[in-house]
Each structure stands twice: as structure tokens, then as C-alpha cells.
Design an enzyme around this catalytic site. Structure first.
Site, PDB file in Angstrom:
ATOM      1  N   ASP A   1      -2.565 -33.871  37.876  1.00 34.86           N
ATOM      2  CA  ASP A   1      -1.253 -33.203  37.799  1.00 34.86           C
ATOM      3  C   ASP A   1      -0.144 -34.261  37.785  1.00 34.86           C
ATOM      4  O   ASP A   1       0.843 -34.117  37.052  1.00 34.86           O
ATOM      5  CB  ASP A   1      -1.034 -32.303  39.015  1.00 34.86           C
ATOM      6  CG  ASP A   1      -2.058 -31.211  39.142  1.00 34.86           C
ATOM      7  OD1 ASP A   1      -1.785 -30.075  38.752  1.00 34.86           O
ATOM      8  OD2 ASP A   1      -3.160 -31.488  39.646  1.00 34.86           O
TER       9      ASP A   1
ATOM     10  N   PHE B   1     -12.346 -25.113  38.625  1.00 34.25           N
ATOM     11  CA  PHE B   1     -11.636 -25.159  39.912  1.00 34.25           C
ATOM     12  C   PHE B   1     -10.394 -24.259  39.970  1.00 34.25           C
ATOM     13  O   PHE B   1     -10.233 -23.477  40.910  1.00 34.25           O
ATOM     14  CB  PHE B   1     -11.242 -26.610  40.225  1.00 34.25           C
ATOM     15  CG  PHE B   1     -10.500 -26.759  41.517  1.00 34.25           C
ATOM     16  CD1 PHE B   1     -11.164 -26.784  42.731  1.00 34.25           C
ATOM     17  CD2 PHE B   1      -9.108 -26.854  41.530  1.00 34.25           C
ATOM     18  CE1 PHE B   1     -10.481 -26.902  43.927  1.00 34.25           C
ATOM     19  CE2 PHE B   1      -8.413 -26.989  42.729  1.00 34.25           C
ATOM     20  CZ  PHE B   1      -9.104 -27.010  43.922  1.00 34.25           C
ATOM     21  N   ASN B   2      -9.471 -24.384  39.015  1.00 32.36           N
ATOM     22  CA  ASN B   2      -8.201 -23.634  39.117  1.00 32.36           C
ATOM     23  C   ASN B   2      -8.441 -22.132  39.127  1.00 32.36           C
ATOM     24  O   ASN B   2      -7.774 -21.389  39.852  1.00 32.36           O
ATOM     25  CB  ASN B   2      -7.262 -23.988  37.959  1.00 32.36           C
ATOM     26  CG  ASN B   2      -6.653 -25.363  38.105  1.00 32.36           C
ATOM     27  OD1 ASN B   2      -6.634 -25.932  39.199  1.00 32.36           O
ATOM     28  ND2 ASN B   2      -6.158 -25.911  37.003  1.00 32.36           N
TER      29      ASN B   2
ATOM     30  N   HIS C   1      -7.541 -33.486  32.741  1.00 30.66           N
ATOM     31  CA  HIS C   1      -7.422 -32.044  32.516  1.00 30.66           C
ATOM     32  C   HIS C   1      -5.957 -31.623  32.283  1.00 30.66           C
ATOM     33  O   HIS C   1      -5.615 -30.992  31.290  1.00 30.66           O
ATOM     34  CB  HIS C   1      -7.955 -31.281  33.726  1.00 30.66           C
ATOM     35  CG  HIS C   1      -9.325 -31.686  34.146  1.00 30.66           C
ATOM     36  ND1 HIS C   1     -10.445 -31.326  33.443  1.00 30.66           N
ATOM     37  CD2 HIS C   1      -9.768 -32.422  35.200  1.00 30.66           C
ATOM     38  CE1 HIS C   1     -11.517 -31.810  34.055  1.00 30.66           C
ATOM     39  NE2 HIS C   1     -11.133 -32.479  35.106  1.00 30.66           N
ATOM     40  N   ASP C   2      -5.120 -31.966  33.253  1.00 35.25           N
ATOM     41  CA  ASP C   2      -3.778 -31.376  33.268  1.00 35.25           C
ATOM     42  C   ASP C   2      -2.855 -31.980  32.211  1.00 35.25           C
ATOM     43  O   ASP C   2      -2.040 -31.272  31.609  1.00 35.25           O
ATOM     44  CB  ASP C   2      -3.168 -31.519  34.657  1.00 35.25           C
ATOM     45  CG  ASP C   2      -3.930 -30.689  35.686  1.00 35.25           C
ATOM     46  OD1 ASP C   2      -4.684 -29.788  35.273  1.00 35.25           O
ATOM     47  OD2 ASP C   2      -3.767 -30.939  36.892  1.00 35.25           O
TER      48      ASP C   2
ATOM     49  N   ASN D   1      -5.369 -28.365  44.774  1.00 24.91           N
ATOM     50  CA  ASN D   1      -6.075 -29.618  45.043  1.00 24.91           C
ATOM     51  C   ASN D   1      -5.858 -30.109  46.463  1.00 24.91           C
ATOM     52  O   ASN D   1      -6.625 -30.928  46.971  1.00 24.91           O
ATOM     53  CB  ASN D   1      -5.566 -30.718  44.105  1.00 24.91           C
ATOM     54  CG  ASN D   1      -6.086 -30.550  42.699  1.00 24.91           C
ATOM     55  OD1 ASN D   1      -7.217 -30.117  42.500  1.00 24.91           O
ATOM     56  ND2 ASN D   1      -5.263 -30.882  41.725  1.00 24.91           N
TER      57      ASN D   1
ATOM     58  N   THR E   1      -0.777 -25.947  35.825  1.00 23.76           N
ATOM     59  CA  THR E   1      -1.933 -26.837  35.933  1.00 23.76           C
ATOM     60  C   THR E   1      -2.592 -26.763  37.307  1.00 23.76           C
ATOM     61  O   THR E   1      -3.348 -27.657  37.683  1.00 23.76           O
ATOM     62  CB  THR E   1      -1.535 -28.302  35.621  1.00 23.76           C
ATOM     63  OG1 THR E   1      -0.565 -28.723  36.589  1.00 23.76           O
ATOM     64  CG2 THR E   1      -0.974 -28.449  34.228  1.00 23.76           C
TER      65      THR E   1
ATOM     66  N   ASP F   1      -0.313 -28.518  41.247  1.00 23.81           N
ATOM     67  CA  ASP F   1      -0.843 -28.775  42.597  1.00 23.81           C
ATOM     68  C   ASP F   1      -1.214 -30.248  42.739  1.00 23.81           C
ATOM     69  O   ASP F   1      -2.372 -30.581  42.951  1.00 23.81           O
ATOM     70  CB  ASP F   1      -2.056 -27.860  42.876  1.00 23.81           C
ATOM     71  CG  ASP F   1      -3.208 -28.072  41.889  1.00 23.81           C
ATOM     72  OD1 ASP F   1      -2.969 -28.553  40.754  1.00 23.81           O
ATOM     73  OD2 ASP F   1      -4.365 -27.774  42.255  1.00 23.81           O
TER      74      ASP F   1
HETATM   75  C1  BDR Z   1      -8.464 -28.754  37.453  1.00 29.87           C
HETATM   76  O1  BDR Z   1      -8.818 -28.792  38.827  1.00 29.87           O
HETATM   77  C2  BDR Z   1      -8.046 -29.729  39.508  1.00 29.87           C
HETATM   78  O2  BDR Z   1      -8.836 -30.504  40.364  1.00 29.87           O
HETATM   79  C3  BDR Z   1      -7.348 -30.559  38.478  1.00 29.87           C
HETATM   80  O3  BDR Z   1      -6.061 -30.951  38.947  1.00 29.87           O
HETATM   81  C4  BDR Z   1      -7.258 -29.666  37.287  1.00 29.87           C
HETATM   82  O4  BDR Z   1      -6.073 -28.906  37.285  1.00 29.87           O
HETATM   83  C5  BDR Z   1      -9.680 -29.147  36.636  1.00 29.87           C
HETATM   84  O5  BDR Z   1     -10.733 -28.272  36.871  1.00 29.87           O
HETATM   85 CA    CA Z   2      -4.220 -29.402  38.778  1.00 29.61          CA
END
Ligand code: BDR
Ligand code: CA
Length: 315
Positions: free
Chosen positions: A16, A170-171, A243-244, A40, A129, A11
Site C-alpha cells: 500500500d 487476503f483483502n 499487488h496494490d 494488514n 487496496t 491499509d
Molecule cells: C493484498 O493483501 C495485503 O497484504 C496487501 O497489502 C494487498 O492489498 C494482497 O492479497
Molecule cells: Ca493492501
């Protein structure tokens, strides 16, 4: 060793986009396709960003397929409103990339993944991701795909506090129903959550150093500078969490992460805990995931910086 063929379901999203660049820069992986999902930013923005990143990085030949525009479960209106403060109105603020000429393939993300994986059983690793909406639909509509994957890698979840609610990441928060469905299937994915991604950082000096790279430098720096400013505003941190790209990096070098089999569950109820990941303490609970609970942060940082530099040099 032969490159691992991967599909990235994402996303984009600043981190990402960095994961996409890491994949393109790494001979250990062969990026077969990019599929997009709301998260996102809107599906339209995420898809445009994926096309823009690939073309800017010199790979407009890699197919992009759009997936789901809303989550399976609530909040299935526009969860991406909550990410504007982190990734900006476009989902990739600060990058200022040229608009791609390439367009998406005429196939839904779920169908593209199913066709590709079933055509090469046991070979392809799916790296997710973003929210797990596309992945849940994929595994529901095409149950043969799960066992035909070489591996499933998910960025999501946390056992150390959330970034959307006190405990929810978040994801997973964006589509808790999808995440609960995927974890219940017994596929034993690698799950790379905030436990490790919070420690997978680039410093302010790293972000400024990237500006000096040829070709791609200003774009990489621009997006990471925006992301850095958001980290300062939201978390009081002057580092950027990757993160990703950490999830993607596991495919490149599995020794970067320590994985522990854990019976991870997702709270998909309507209560305050919605979107949380937690360990099922029942002694009979079977592991549902290979949970990442430690990382080699310095080695990850070196890998990411080295690969971004090599990609910019080659462009
Ligand atoms: C995840 O949330 C998104 O904002 C980032 O792209 C990542 O995949 C981190 O919590
Ligand atoms: Ca992401």
C-alpha cells in the site's frame, strides 16, 4: 490530459505504501486524500503509516482520514494478526520512517470520501487496496456516491488460488461481507486480483537497486527488503509482488491490464470457502466486475521503477 483525481482507501501495509508513492510520483493522477482501514495492521498503525509515508515523501498537505477498526463481518476481532508475518508488527517494518508531525483530519474516512465525491460528481476514482469495510459502509450510508464516482478500482480476489486459504485472497478474506455487498451493487468495479498481481513483481536486484536512490531510497529499500524476506519465507519466492501499486497503476495507464466482464461473486458464508471469489456460472448471471485477467508485467515494472526514481530525485 488532466490528472485523474483519486482517493486511496488503504491499509498500509508495505505494498500500500508503494502504491501511495506511485500515486505521488505520477502526473496522471491527483491524490486528493488517503483513507485508512484495518487490514494488514491495526487501524491505528495503518493511519500512522499513511501519515508517515506522505510526510516523508514531501506531501503532508494531503489529508488522511481514519476509517473502520473492525470488519463488518467475521472475523471482526483483529484480522490483522494474520498479516504480521508479511508486513511486520508496525505494518511497515523495515522502512524506519521519521514520525509525521501531521495528524488526521477530524472526519471519518467514509464521510470524507462521500463529501469529496459528491462535491465533484463523475470526476473522482476511488482506489481500494485494503479490505472493503470502509467502501461497503460508504456505499450503504451514502448510496448516491456509487453513481457519482468516475470509477471504482479494487485490489482483491483471485480465481487462481488464494493467499489466506486455498482460494481466498487476503483483502476479500478479511471482510467477505463487505466485499459481497460492494460487488452486489452493480457498480461494475475494476477488480485487480492475484491472477495478475502475482505476476506484477520486482526482483531482488530491483529491490537492492532502489537503495541507491537519493533521499527516499533507503526507506523504499528497507520496506521492500523486509517484504522480500517474507516472500522468501512464505512463498519460496525471491521476488516481491506489487499487488496494490498494480491496481493504482491501472488509473495511470489502463492499457497495463486486460479486463473482462465477469459475474464475480464472493463467498460470505461461514463455511471453509469464506472469502473466496468465484465466477457465477449461471448463463443468466450479469457481470459484476471488470476482472483483470492479464497484464503487461514488464511495462508495469518499468513504470514503477521509473516513477519511484523520479520521486526520490524530486524530493
Ligand atoms: C493484498 O493483501 C495485503 O497484504 C496487501 O497489502 C494487498 O492489498 C494482497 O492479497
Ligand atoms: Ca493492501
Amino acid at each position: 490530459m488532466a490528472a485523474t483525481p483519486i482517493i486511496l482507501d488503504c491499509d498500509p501495509g508495505i505494498d500500500d505504501a508503494i502504491a501511495m508513492l506511485l500515486a505521488l510520483a505520477s502526473p496522471e493522477v491527483d491524490l486528493l486524500a488517503v483513507t485508512t482501514v484495518v487490514g494488514n495492521t491495526s487501524l491505528v498503525n495503518a493511519t500512522r503509516n499513511a501519515l508517515d509515508v506522505l510526510e516523508w515523501a514531501g506531501r503532508p498537505d494531503i489529508p488522511v482520514a481514519a476509517g473502520e477498526a473492525v470488519a463488518i463481518g467475521p472475523p471482526n476481532d483483529i484480522p490483522w494478526n494474520d498479516a504480521i508475518g508479511v508486513h511486520g508488527e508496525t505494518g511497515l517494518d523495515g522502512a524506519n520512517l521519521p514520525r509525521a508531525q501531521a495528524t488526521t483530519v477530524d472526519e471519518h474516512a467514509v464521510e470524507l470520501i462521500a463529501r469529496t465525491v459528491l462535491g465533484r460528481p463523475g470526476e473522482i476514482t476511488l482506489v481500494a487496496t485494503g479490505p472493503l469495510t470502509n467502501v461497503a459502509l460508504l456505499l450503504e450510508r451514502h448510496p448516491a456516491v456509487g453513481p457519482a464516482l468516475r470509477d471504482l478500482v479494487v485490489m482483491g480476489g483471485s480465481l487462481v488460488g488464494g493467499n489466506m486459504s486455498p482460494q481466498a485472497e487476503f483483502n476479500i478474506w478479511c471482510d467477505a461481507d463487505a466485499a459481497a455487498q460492494v460487488l452486489a451493487l452493480g457498480l461494475n468495479p475494476v477488480v485487480v486480483g492475484l491472477d495478475v498481481t502475482r505476476r506484477a513483481t520486482l526482483s531482488e536486484a530491483d529491490v537492492y537497486g532502489l537503495e541507491q536512490l537519493p533521499t527516499l531510497g533507503p526507506g523504499i529499500h528497507g520496506m521492500l527488503k523486509f517484504y522480500l524476506e517474507r516472500h522468501i519465507v512464505w512463498h519460496g519466492l525471491n521476488v516481491v509482488q506489487q499487488h496494490d501499486s498494480l491496481a493504482l497503476a491501472w488509473v495511470i495507464d489502463p492499457t497495463l491490464l486486460s479486463l473482462t466482464p465477469r459475474a464475480i461473486r464472493v463467498d460470505a458464508t461461514d463455511g471453509e470457502g469464506r472469502g473466496e471469489t468465484y465466477v457465477d456460472e449461471d448463463p443468466g448471471a450479469q457481470p459484476t466486475a471488470r476482472w483483470a485477467d492479464d497484464l503487461h508485467a514488464a511495462r508495469f515494472r518499468e513504470l514503477l521503477l521509473e516513477r519511484l526514481s523520479a520521486l526520490a530525485d524530486a524530493r
